[in-house]
Design an enzyme around this catalytic site. Structure first.
Site, PDB file in Angstrom:
ATOM      1  N   TYR A  92       1.088  -0.854   0.034  1.00 22.29           N
ATOM      2  CA  TYR A  92      -0.184   0.577  -0.059  1.00 22.29           C
ATOM      3  C   TYR A  92       0.735   0.957  -0.443  1.00 22.29           C
ATOM      4  O   TYR A  92       1.435   1.425   0.989  1.00 22.29           O
ATOM      5  CB  TYR A  92      -1.414  -0.125   1.542  1.00 22.29           C
ATOM      6  CG  TYR A  92      -1.613   1.622   1.302  1.00 22.29           C
ATOM      7  CD1 TYR A  92      -2.924   1.111   1.134  1.00 22.29           C
ATOM      8  CD2 TYR A  92      -1.483   2.505   2.239  1.00 22.29           C
ATOM      9  CE1 TYR A  92      -3.957   2.265   0.775  1.00 22.29           C
ATOM     10  CE2 TYR A  92      -2.153   3.080   2.132  1.00 22.29           C
ATOM     11  CZ  TYR A  92      -3.752   2.959   1.242  1.00 22.29           C
ATOM     12  OH  TYR A  92      -4.515   4.602   1.196  1.00 22.29           O
ATOM     13  N   TYR A 151      -6.254   3.394  -8.365  1.00 21.58           N
ATOM     14  CA  TYR A 151      -6.520   3.794  -6.824  1.00 21.58           C
ATOM     15  C   TYR A 151      -7.515   3.063  -6.428  1.00 21.58           C
ATOM     16  O   TYR A 151      -8.685   4.559  -6.728  1.00 21.58           O
ATOM     17  CB  TYR A 151      -6.269   5.010  -6.284  1.00 21.58           C
ATOM     18  CG  TYR A 151      -5.562   5.252  -5.027  1.00 21.58           C
ATOM     19  CD1 TYR A 151      -4.960   5.162  -4.162  1.00 21.58           C
ATOM     20  CD2 TYR A 151      -7.320   5.600  -4.327  1.00 21.58           C
ATOM     21  CE1 TYR A 151      -4.570   5.731  -3.078  1.00 21.58           C
ATOM     22  CE2 TYR A 151      -7.469   5.653  -3.020  1.00 21.58           C
ATOM     23  CZ  TYR A 151      -6.228   5.945  -2.582  1.00 21.58           C
ATOM     24  OH  TYR A 151      -5.404   5.904  -1.050  1.00 21.58           O
TER      25      TYR A 151
END
Length: 376
Positions: free
Chosen positions: A271, A321
């Protein structure tokens, strides 16, 4: 997954429904077998719109840690007999209408600017995740002697992955270190090409027991280990920007449960909405020593021929995203051997991370670590 991209012109609810349809088709199960739904944000109309009728449905919110955390929560529900098949669903259209950011006037319903405030430090002008990660980047550079070019090296690798992945935001557009250095400053020391961009898209996964997964149509991926951590303690000891949250708890627990160490991991999906997050996590997860991540990247270890291909779909920086579903979805594809590009040969073990959901203080991320692998 639904399509992922910018300005798709599809509503968030429809993106979620498309992802649900795809996940159920992949698993080869009907809607009637889904007994629990985990969603991100309260979406009261989604069950009706998607034709679902679970026994339980609830929202889970821990920021970018939510998708990986939903896997941990689902595992607990299954282990205690509360659920058989859990559907975890995400979908947003960030590039539709621009968000309206309201200053803090103290008026009912306008207490702050929501997720952009990052809690208490907003009172002193700290607005947005870019500012939070910039502070971490500045500290890292000062302590370890890293430079903007070291951040650029991360961006170059991830854009190279994204440049050959159809549908990625960086598709067909590799960059150089010079391109990075020429991009405008956003929040010092982060430049435009250090930052991810919002995209539209939906993702859904089905979580069930190993026994039931063996009867599903798609190739199951095993969750071999999981661990949770939180950085709020950093507020109390004054070390807010020293880590992303993998250390000391999340990574250690995930490795121990899987019975592996960092040296066993074939591929990593981190992440990392900003380049500094990749560098910091490479060290926290034990792939290299403290302050050694810039050299680790420069030496090619995170690239396709390296010892630890990282964010192989372009990641949040150059892929798409979808919060923590970006690394989780690519991790599933890699372990299955189904990545459309940049497939890592014999990707037996994949490390997936998720961070987010600040505890009202900048840098106080929740963090979840998963070790994915082939069923044992």
């Amino acid at each position: 997954m639904s399509p992922q991209g910018r300005r798709l012109g599809i509503s968030p609810r429809e993106l979620r429904r498309q992802a649900i349809d795809a996940a159920l088709a992949d698993a080869g199960i009907g809607r009637e077998l889904v007994d629990t739904c985990i969603c991100f944000g309260v979406q009261p109309e989604d069950l009706r719109y998607a034709g679902l009728s679970p026994r339980a449905s609830f929202a889970l919110n821990s920021g970018g840690a939510s998708p990986a955390l939903s896997v941990v929560v689902a595992a607990g529900l299954i282990a205690t007999g509360q659920a058989d098949r859990v559907l975890s669903v995400y979908g947003e259209a960030f590039t539709g209408a621009a968000p309206r950011l309201e200053p803090n006037h103290g008026v009912a319903g306008r207490s702050d600017i929501g997720g952009y405030s990052y809690g208490y430090p907003y009172l002193y002008g700290l607005v947005g995740p870019g500012a939070v990660y910039a502070m971490a980047a500045r500290r890292y550079m000062e302590v370890h002697g890293a430079t903007s070019e070291d951040l650029a090296a991360v961006a170059v690798v991830e854009r190279a992955y994204g440049s050959v992945r159809p549908g990625a935001v960086g598709y067909g557009r590799p960059i150089t270190v010079a391109d990075h250095q020429a991009s405008r400053m956003i929040v010092d020391p982060l430049r435009l090409l250090d930052c991810s961009r919002p995209t539209d898209g939906g993702v859904a996964i089905v979580i069930t027991s190993a026994e039931r997964a063996a009867d599903c149509a798609g190739s199951p991926v095993a969750v071999l280990g999981a661990g949770c951590g939180h950085n709020i303690a950093n507020w109390w000891d004054g070390t807010m920007d020293e880590r992303l949250g993998a250390a000391p708890d999340a990574a250690r627990r995930a490795y121990a449960e899987a019975g592996v160490g960092p040296e066993d991991i074939s591929v990593a999906q981190l992440y990392a909405p900003f380049t500094i997050a990749t560098l910091m996590q490479l060290e926290e997860y034990g792939f290299c020593g403290e302050g050694e991540a810039p050299a680790f990247v420069r030496d090619g270890h995170t690239g396709p021929a390296g010892k630890l291909p990282t964010n192989t779909g372009g990641g949040q920086h150059s892929g798409f995203y979808a919060t923590g579903f970006t690394p989780l979805s690519e991790g599933v594809l890699q372990v299955r051997g189904q990545a459309p590009t940049n497939q890592v040969p014999d990707a037996e073990l994949c490390l997936v991370s998720g961070s987010g959901g600040n505890g009202g203080v900048h840098g106080s991320w929740a963090h979840v670590s998963l070790v994915l692998g082939r069923p044992r």
